[in-house]
Design an enzyme around this catalytic site. Sequence first.
Site, mmCIF file in Angstrom:
data_model
loop_
_atom_site.group_PDB
_atom_site.id
_atom_site.type_symbol
_atom_site.label_atom_id
_atom_site.label_comp_id
_atom_site.label_asym_id
_atom_site.label_seq_id
_atom_site.Cartn_x
_atom_site.Cartn_y
_atom_site.Cartn_z
ATOM 1 C CG ASN A 149 -1.906 -1.068 1.096
ATOM 2 O OD1 ASN A 149 -2.476 -1.601 0.142
ATOM 3 N ND2 ASN A 149 -2.212 -1.720 2.020
ATOM 4 N NE ARG A 160 4.932 7.326 3.689
ATOM 5 C CZ ARG A 160 4.529 6.133 4.317
ATOM 6 N NH1 ARG A 160 3.960 5.133 4.026
ATOM 7 N NH2 ARG A 160 4.594 6.020 5.921
ATOM 8 N NE ARG A 220 3.975 -0.104 3.959
ATOM 9 C CZ ARG A 220 3.245 1.088 4.313
ATOM 10 N NH1 ARG A 220 3.632 1.880 5.436
ATOM 11 N NH2 ARG A 220 2.120 1.432 3.510
ATOM 12 C CE LYS A 234 0.657 -6.578 -6.541
ATOM 13 N NZ LYS A 234 -0.060 -5.441 -6.434
#
Length: 140
Positions: A35, A40, A91, A136
């Site tokens: 995300n 970033r 994260r 993924k």
Amino acid sequence: VQCPRLKKIAKCIPGVRIIDQDPWECLVSFICSSNNNIPRITKILNALRKEYGERLMAIGDDALYSFPSHEKLMVKATEDDLRKKCGMGYRARYLMETMQVLDSLGGEKYLQELRNMNDPVEVQDRLLQFCGVGRKVADC
């Protein structure tokens, strides 16, 4: 190109380049990518390097830093620092948990062993045990 799949891709996309990235750096980079956008992700990874890596050289006012090893991050990093100093947000927990799992499996050596496996499905399944790595990311 030795991989038959990549050989096929290279014919269709002239100029495509495959990098031989360190597996630990690659794993951390993909955990940071969830995300997120490229600027970033780059900012987070640069902050990780600056905070925990070794200074390699300076170019004008900018310094370049190495990517920190799993061992160094295990000793130095805290979830709070990863959130605040490196901008990882949620994260940070993923990386902390991934470091613990990787440590229990033998550290960066384990990731090098995955690189040498011939069965991509088995490699993908093993990558799924790391927090923040879904199908993924494992496919990448």
